[in-house]
Design a protein around this motif. Structure first.
Motif, short mmCIF file in Angstrom:
data_model
loop_
_atom_site.label_atom_id
_atom_site.label_comp_id
_atom_site.label_asym_id
_atom_site.label_seq_id
_atom_site.Cartn_x
_atom_site.Cartn_y
_atom_site.Cartn_z
N MET A 1 70.11 61.34 18.55
CA MET A 1 69.22 60.76 19.56
C MET A 1 69.85 60.80 20.94
O MET A 1 69.19 61.02 21.95
CB MET A 1 68.89 59.30 19.20
CG MET A 1 68.12 59.15 17.92
SD MET A 1 66.63 60.15 17.95
CE MET A 1 66.71 60.85 16.33
N LEU A 2 71.15 60.53 20.96
CA LEU A 2 71.82 60.52 22.26
C LEU A 2 71.91 61.93 22.83
O LEU A 2 71.82 62.14 24.03
CB LEU A 2 73.21 59.90 22.11
CG LEU A 2 73.18 58.43 21.67
CD1 LEU A 2 74.58 57.90 21.44
CD2 LEU A 2 72.47 57.59 22.72
N LEU A 3 72.07 62.89 21.92
CA LEU A 3 72.09 64.28 22.38
C LEU A 3 70.75 64.64 22.99
O LEU A 3 70.67 65.28 24.04
CB LEU A 3 72.36 65.21 21.20
CG LEU A 3 73.75 65.14 20.59
CD1 LEU A 3 73.84 66.08 19.40
CD2 LEU A 3 74.80 65.49 21.62
N PHE A 4 69.69 64.20 22.33
CA PHE A 4 68.36 64.53 22.83
C PHE A 4 68.12 63.86 24.17
O PHE A 4 67.45 64.39 25.04
CB PHE A 4 67.29 64.10 21.81
CG PHE A 4 67.47 64.73 20.44
CD1 PHE A 4 68.25 65.88 20.29
CD2 PHE A 4 66.89 64.19 19.31
CE1 PHE A 4 68.44 66.46 19.05
CE2 PHE A 4 67.06 64.76 18.06
CZ PHE A 4 67.85 65.89 17.92
N ARG A 5 68.67 62.69 24.29
CA ARG A 5 68.52 61.98 25.56
C ARG A 5 69.15 62.81 26.68
O ARG A 5 68.62 62.93 27.76
CB ARG A 5 69.21 60.62 25.45
CG ARG A 5 68.80 59.67 26.52
CD ARG A 5 69.24 58.27 26.18
NE ARG A 5 70.69 58.12 26.34
CZ ARG A 5 71.33 57.03 25.98
NH1 ARG A 5 70.71 56.02 25.42
NH2 ARG A 5 72.63 56.94 26.17
N GLU A 6 70.32 63.39 26.35
CA GLU A 6 70.99 64.25 27.33
C GLU A 6 70.12 65.46 27.66
O GLU A 6 69.97 65.85 28.81
CB GLU A 6 72.31 64.76 26.76
CG GLU A 6 73.43 63.74 26.76
CD GLU A 6 73.77 63.31 28.17
OE1 GLU A 6 74.08 64.18 29.01
OE2 GLU A 6 73.72 62.10 28.43
N LEU A 7 69.58 66.05 26.59
CA LEU A 7 68.76 67.24 26.77
C LEU A 7 67.57 66.93 27.66
O LEU A 7 67.18 67.72 28.52
CB LEU A 7 68.25 67.73 25.41
CG LEU A 7 69.10 68.73 24.64
CD1 LEU A 7 68.42 69.05 23.31
CD2 LEU A 7 69.30 70.01 25.43
N ALA A 8 67.01 65.75 27.46
CA ALA A 8 65.81 65.38 28.20
C ALA A 8 66.11 65.27 29.69
O ALA A 8 65.20 65.32 30.51
CB ALA A 8 65.25 64.07 27.67
N LEU A 9 67.37 65.11 30.02
CA LEU A 9 67.73 65.05 31.43
C LEU A 9 67.57 66.42 32.09
O LEU A 9 67.46 66.54 33.30
CB LEU A 9 69.18 64.58 31.60
CG LEU A 9 69.45 63.15 31.15
CD1 LEU A 9 70.93 62.81 31.32
CD2 LEU A 9 68.60 62.17 31.94
N LEU A 10 67.59 67.46 31.27
CA LEU A 10 67.46 68.82 31.81
C LEU A 10 66.02 69.16 32.12
O LEU A 10 65.74 70.04 32.91
CB LEU A 10 68.04 69.84 30.83
CG LEU A 10 69.53 69.74 30.51
CD1 LEU A 10 69.91 70.79 29.47
CD2 LEU A 10 70.36 69.91 31.76
N GLY A 11 65.10 68.50 31.44
CA GLY A 11 63.69 68.80 31.67
C GLY A 11 62.85 68.21 30.57
O GLY A 11 63.38 67.59 29.64
N PRO A 12 61.54 68.43 30.66
CA PRO A 12 60.63 67.89 29.64
C PRO A 12 61.05 68.35 28.25
O PRO A 12 61.30 69.54 28.04
CB PRO A 12 59.28 68.48 30.02
CG PRO A 12 59.40 68.78 31.48
CD PRO A 12 60.83 69.13 31.72
N LEU A 13 61.08 67.43 27.33
CA LEU A 13 61.59 67.76 25.99
C LEU A 13 60.62 67.27 24.93
O LEU A 13 60.16 66.13 24.98
CB LEU A 13 62.95 67.08 25.79
CG LEU A 13 63.64 67.34 24.45
CD1 LEU A 13 64.17 68.77 24.40
CD2 LEU A 13 64.78 66.36 24.22
N GLU A 14 60.31 68.16 24.01
CA GLU A 14 59.52 67.74 22.86
C GLU A 14 60.43 67.77 21.65
O GLU A 14 61.20 68.71 21.48
CB GLU A 14 58.34 68.68 22.62
CG GLU A 14 57.28 68.56 23.68
CD GLU A 14 56.21 69.62 23.49
OE1 GLU A 14 55.54 69.94 24.47
OE2 GLU A 14 56.08 70.13 22.35
#
Lengths: 120, 813
Positions: B170-183
C-alpha cells in the motif's frame, strides 16, 4: 505521528535525524549503538526503526536480524542508513530483514520523505 | 520544511576530529592483516564521509570518499597494507583535518598538497583496478530505461514473504500515486481458502495503471527496496489502449461489518462475481486495520473501493451483494463517460489509498497482505556516493572511547567556566562569613555555637565543591600524549633513526586550558630529544646500545603540580659544545666557572642552538628559550638533567589549573598583593651588609654568592606611604627564565590559594599583573605576574651590573 527509534553511533547524525523527525511531530527515541538500540526496542513500541549500519559492536545489519526475531518487530519497517548502497550491501540488509535503506548523505527533506513512505 | 543544520555542525566537527585522531593512532600501529584495526580506521573515515555530505562539507566528503575506498580495499584484502600506503593514509588524515579546519574556521588550506594526496589516493585506488569502479557506477539505475509513453501498466506480484521485511504494498502504491493518477487492481487468484491462510504471508498481486508519462527508472526506484522480493512487470501504454468498451462506469464502495466473515461470505468472492459484469478495478483500503498483534483474524477490518465499467444496471450490482446487504454499507454511484482514472477515485492525490472510505472487511489473508510493506527505493540523487560494497560487521571502537561515550556528556567549556566562577564567588563568601564569625566566637549563646558548627561544615563543603568543580575541567593528559606517536613516527623516519616511544601516566589529569597550551612546547621537547638526543642506529650500535632508541613521556602528580618528564636514552647533552657555543655567542664569559647542571641550563638562554646544521626539524626559529617562556607563562617550570652517554631528561612542572594560584600574600602600603608561590625562590630579611648601592635609589642584593637587581614595588606601583626603610626590608626573591630578582615589600602575610579573576575581562590588561582575586574580607588583591614584572621593572643596566658583579664574585672565590 509515529514512534521512531533512531540508532546511530554518531551523535551529530543522530541528533540531526531525530531533530528533523521531531519537527514533523514524530516521537523519537535515540540509541547510540546496536546493543543500545536492541535494548530500547525491547522496552518500547515503535512504528519505525532507523539504524546506521556501520557501528562498533553490534552493527545495523545484526540489529535488523535481532529485531526481526522479536514478535513486536515482525512487521515493523526498518530502514538502514548507509553510504554503502551496493547490491551486496542491500542484499545483506534485506537478508537481515531491513525494509529499505536511506543513502547517506541525505538532507532532512529526503529523510522525511523517505520516512513518509513507510509510515501509515 | 527546511531545517537548519548548522547547529549540528559543532558536534559533527568534534566527532570528526576525534575520528581523525583515532585513524591516526590506529594507522601508526597498523600491521598487515590486522582486520580489526583496519575496520576501526574504515569506520572513522566512513562516519566522516557520511557526516560531511550531510552537513555540507562537500570537499571533505569527496576527499574522504577516496580515502574510504582505499581503506575498504585494504579491509577486503584487495589492496595490501604497505608502509607507503600507511604514510599516504596518514597524509590523507592531515588533509581531511586541514580541510575541516578551514571549512569551519576559515583559513587557508594547502590546496596543492591536498590535490597531490588526492591524486595519489586515486592512483592507488583506481590504478590497479579500474573495473570495480566501472561496475559499481554502471550497475545501478539505467538498465533499459524506456520512455513511458502516456503511462505504465504495472504488474506487481510480491513474494509471500514480502511482509516480513516490513514493506507494505500500500505504501508503495502511495508513492506511485505521487507520480500521477493511479488505478489499482487487486488480483486475488492466489489467495487460499481462509482456513489455509497464513496471516503473515502475502497471497495477493496487483495490476496497476499509472497514467503519467514518467520514465521507467522512477517507477523502478519506488520498487527498489523490494525488487528481489517480487515479480515486477512494467509495460508502457499510450492513450486509448486503456479505453473501455461502451457502457457505464460505477463507483462502488464496500464497507463490510466486522463480523462479515462469520456468515461465510467472502468479499473476494463477491468481487469475482462483480468482475463478471465488466471491467473491475478494486482498491483495498486498510486504514482501519489494527496492528497485527491486535488483530482478530475472524474480524474484517478492510474496506474496498471499486470501479466497475459495465453496461449493467445498479440493480445488477446490488444483486451481487444481495446476501450481505445487512452486513455492510454499500455505496454505488454512477460516473459518466468512459473510465477515467481520476473519476475512479483511485488516482491523483497524494494518498489515494487512505482517502478511500474505510470499511472493515477482508479475510485475514488479505489483511495481512494489505499490511505488508514494500521496500521503497533509495531516494533519487543519493546513489552517487554510494559505491561502497561492504557489509562486514563494523570494527570495534578503540577501547576506552566506546566506554566513555555512554558515561560522559559533552558540555560547552563556557558553562564549566561559569560554574567555576560561581564556586569561586562562593568560596569568597564563605571566607567572608568565616571572618565575621571570628568576631562572634566570644558571644555565649547556643545559637552562636550552632552557627559556628554550620559554618565549619559550609567551609568543608565549599572546599570539596571547589575541588570537584575544578576536576570537571581536568582531562587525562593522554589527550596531549596521543599526538606523539605520530610526531615520533614522522620525525624519526625523516631522521633515519629508530625510536620506540613509551608513554606513562597517561591518565594523569590536567586542566584543559593548560593542556591546550602545553602541547606545542612538549612537541618541541620531544623533537629536540629525537633530533639532538638520540643517536643514529649506527652510532648507537658502535657504543653498544640497542639500535632502537627510547623516548619516554611520563606524567605524574607531585605536590599540587603535574610533572611531565621527557627522557631519552641518547647521548646526553654535550657540555663542552654547549659551553663553547655559549661563550662564542657571548652568553657567558670564557672564564666562567659553571657547574655541570648550570651548563645544561644554558640551552634555555635566548638565541642558543647547538645543532651543527640547522635541520628541518629544529630550524624553525623556536629555541629552547621559547619553550621555557611558554611553560613559564603557564606558571610552570622546565629543567633539564643529563648524563653524558646515557641520556637526558627534561622535566616540565605545571600547575594543575590556571584558575587557582597558590600565592604568598604581601603588603605594600595599604594594599595586599599576591606573588605566585611557583615563582618565589626565597623570602629574606635584608640587612645593610647585603646591599650594594648603585647610583640613585638603585641597588643590588647580594644573595647566596650572586648579585640580584632589587625592585622596590612600592615605587614601581607609585604607592603613597612613608619611604621604605631598605635596611630592614623584606625581600621576596623571585625567578623567571633563569633571571632572579628581589622584590622589596612592606610585609609578608600568609599564603593562600587565590581564585584568579581576569583583569583583562573586567578592566584592562596591565603589564606585570596576572589578574586579581577577592579576599575573604571582600578586598581585592592583585596577583603579580613575575615574568611580566621583569619586563617592566628590570632595568637592563641594573641587570647587567648584577651579572658583572656576580661574575666578579665568582672569580674572586
Amino acid at each position: 505521528m509515529a514512534m521512531i527509534l533512531v540508532v546511530d553511533d554518531s551523535a551529530s547524525l543522530r541528533s540531526m535525524v531525530s531533530f528533523s523527525l521531531k519537527q514533523e511531530g514524530h516521537q523519537v527515541t535515540e540509541a547510540s549503538s546496536g546493543q543500545d538500540g536492541l535494548n530500547k526496542a525491547k522496552q518500547g513500541k515503535f512504528d519505525l526503526v532507523l539504524t546506521d549500519v556501520n557501528m562498533p559492536g553490534m552493527d545495523g545489519i545484526t540489529l535488523c536480524s535481532e529485531l526481526r526475531k522479536l514478535p513486536a518487530f515482525k512487521f515493523t519497517p526498518i530502514l538502514v542508513l548507509t553510504t554503502e548502497s551496493s547490491a551486496d550491501m542491500k542484499q545483506k540488509g534485506k537478508a537481515a530483514g531491513a525494509t529499505g535503506w536511506l543513502v547517506k548523505p541525505f538532507n532532512p527533506d529526503t529523510l522525511l520523505s523517505t520516512v513518509k513512505r513507510v509510515i501509515r | 520544511m527546511s531545517i537548519d543544520l548548522s547547529e549540528f555542525i559543532p558536534v559533527f566537527l568534534e566527532e570528526s576530529f576525534e575520528g581523525l585522531d583515532t585513524m591516526e593512532s590506529c594507522l601508526l600501529e597498523l600491521q598487515p592483516g590486522d582486520m580489526e584495526t583496519i575496520n576501526t580506521i574504515f569506520r572513522a573515515a566512513h562516519s566522516i564521509k557520511g557526516g560531511s555530505g550531510t552537513f555540507g562539507f562537500d570537499e571533505v566528503g569527496r576527499f574522504t570518499h577516496e580515502l574510504e575506498t582505499l581503506l575498504d580495499k585494504m579491509r577486503n584484502g584487495q589492496c595490501e597494507v604497505t608502509p607507503d600506503r600507511v604514510a599516504l593514509l596518514l597524509s590523507s588524515v592531515d588533509c581531511v583535518r586541514s580541510l575541516l579546519v578551514s571549512a569551519s574556521e576559515g583559513g587557508e588550506v594547502d590546496r596543492s598538497q591536498v590535490e597531490e594526496v588526492e591524486r595519489q589516493l586515486v592512483a592507488v585506488v583506481h590504478g590497479d583496478e579500474v573495473s570495480t569502479l566501472a561496475d559499481s557506477s554502471a550497475s545501478a539505475p539505467d538498465e533499459g530505461v524506456v520512455d513511458g509513453g502516456d503511462g505504465w501498466r504495472i504488474r506487481f506480484t510480491p513474494d509471500p514473504g514480502l511482509l516480513m521485511s516490513g514493506n507494505d504494498p500500500m505504501l508503495l502504491f502511495r508513492e506511485l500515486a505521487l507520480l500521477g493518477p493511479l488505478e489499482i487492481n487487486l488480483l486475488t487468484d492466489a489467495l487460499p481458502a481462509l482456513d489455509n491462510l497464513d496471516p503473515t504471508e502475502l497471497y495477493l498481486a496487483w495490476e496497476l495503471t499509472l497514467s503519467a508519462a514518467v520514465d521507467e527508472t522512477s517507477i523502478r526506484e519506488i520498487f527498489e527496496w523490494v525488487e528481489d522480493d517480487c515479480e515486477l512487470i512494467l509495460e508502457p501504454f499510450t492513450a486509448g489502449t486503456t479505453g473501455a468498451e461502451s457502457g457505464q462506469t460505477w463507483d462502488i464502495t464496500l464497507r463490510p461489518d466486522a463480523d462479515f466473515l462469520v456468515t461465510g461470505n467472502d468479499p473476494l468472492l463477491l468481487f469475482r462475481e462483480l468482475a463478471e459484469l465488466g471491467a473491475l478495478q478494486v482498491l483495498l483500503d486498510s486504514e482501519n486495520l489494527p496492528a497485527l498483534d491486535q488483530l482478530d483474524p475472524v474480524e474484517l477490518r478492510l474496506n474496498w473501493h471499486m470501479t466497475l465499467h459495465s453496461a449493467c444496471s445498479e440493480a445488477d450490482i446490488r444483486a451481487v451483494f444481495d446476501w450481505v446487504d445487512d452486513q455492510c454499507e454499500l455505496i454505488i454511484t454512477p460516473v459518466g463517460g468512459s473510465p477515467n482514472p481520476e473519476s475512479a477515485g483511485t488516482a491523483g492525490g497524494a494518498q489515494p489509498l487512505i482517502s478511500g472510505e474505510p470499511i472493515s472487511s477482508a479475510p485475514a489473508a488479505s489483511e495481512a497482505t494489505g499490511d505488508q510493506i514494500l521496500p521503497p527505493s533509495a531516494p533519487a540523487g543519493a546513489p552517487k556516493s554510494a559505491v561502497k560494497s561492504d557489509t562486514k560487521p563494523a570494527a570495534k571502537a578503540p577501547a576506552g572511547r566506546s566506554g566513555a561515550d555512554s558515561s560522559s556528556i559533552r558540555v560547552e567549556t563556557g558553562k564549566v567556566d561559569a560554574l567555576i566562577d560561581r564556586v569561586g564567588e562562593l568560596v569568597i563568601t564563605q571566607a567572608m562569613l568565616a571572618q565575621v564569625c571570628e568576631q562572634l566566637s566570644d558571644i555565649d549563646h547556643p545559637a552562636v555555637e550552632q552557627l559556628l558548627a554550620g559554618l565549619g561544615q559550609l567551609e568543608r563543603n565549599t572546599r570539596d565543591l571547589q575541588e570537584d568543580v575544578m576536576r570537571v575541567r581536568m582531562l587525562p593528559i593522554s589527550f596531549v600524549f596521543n599526538r606523539f606517536p605520530r610526531v615520533v613516527h614522522d620525525v624519526s623516519s625523516k631522521l633515519g633513526k629508530k625510536v620506540e616511544l613509551l608513554l606513562k601516566g597517561e591518565q594523569t589529569e590536567l586542566d584543559k586550558t593548560v593542556m591546550e597550551k602545553i602541547g606545542d612546547p612538549l612537541v618541541h621537547l620531544v623533537r629536540n630529544s629525537l633530533d639532538h638526543g638520540l643517536e643514529t642506529p649506527a652510532e648507537r650500535f658502535s657504543v653498544g646500545k640497542p639500535e632502537t632508541g627510547q623516548v619516554l613521556l611520563n606524567a605524574y602528580h607531585e605536590g599540587g603540580y603535574i610533572v611531565i618528564d621527557i627522557s631519552d636514552d641518547g647521548r646526553g647533552l654535550n657540555r663542552d659544545k654547549i659551553l663553547g657555543k655559549a661563550v662564542e655567542k657571548g652568553l657567558v664569559s670564557a672564564d666562567a666557572n659553571l657547574a655541570p647542571h648550570e651548563i645544561d641550563e644554558l640551552i634555555f638562554l635566548p638565541g642558543f642552538s647547538t645543532a651543527d646544521q640547522v635541520s628541518d626539524l629544529s630550524g624553525r626559529g623556536v629555541g629552547m628559550d621559547v619553550v621555557r617562556r611558554n611553560i613559564e607563562s603557564l606558571g610552570g617550570h622546565v629543567s633539564v638533567h643529563s648524563v653524558p652517554g646515557e641520556g637526558s631528561r627534561f622535566s616540565v612542572r605545571l600547575p594543575l589549573t590556571l584558575a587557582i594560584v597558590d600565592g604568598q600574600l604581601v603588603r605594600l602600603g595599604q594594599d595586599t598583593y599576591i606573588v605566585p608561590l611557583v615563582s618565589i625562590v626565597e623570602t629574606i630579611k635584608a640587612s645593610d651588609s647585603m646591599l650594594t648601592a648603585l647610583g640613585g635609589s638603585r641597588c643590588l642584593l647580594r644573595f647566596r654568592g650572586e648579585y640580584l637587581p632589587l625592585v622596590n614595588l612600592r615605587e614601581l606601583f607609585e604607592l603613597d606611604g612613608p619611604p621604605a626603610d631598605i635596611a630592614e626590608h623584606l625581600i621576596v626573591v623571585v625567578e623567571n627564565a633563569g633571571q632572579k630578582l628581589g622584590l622589596i615589600v612592606d610585609e609578608l602575610m600568609g599564603q593562600q590559594q587565590a581564585v584568579i579573576k581576569s583583569l583583562e575581562v573586567n578592566f584592562k590588561r596591565i603589564a606585570g599583573i596576572a589578574g586579581a582575586t577577592i579576599m575573604g574580607d571582600g578586598g581585592v588583591a592583585l596577583i603579580l605576574d613575575v615574568a611580566g614584572l621583569m619586563g617592566v621593572a628590570l632595568d637592563p643596566e641594573l641587570a647587567s651590573a648584577a651579572r658583572r658583579r656576580s661574575k666578579q664574585e665568582g672569580l674572586d672565590q
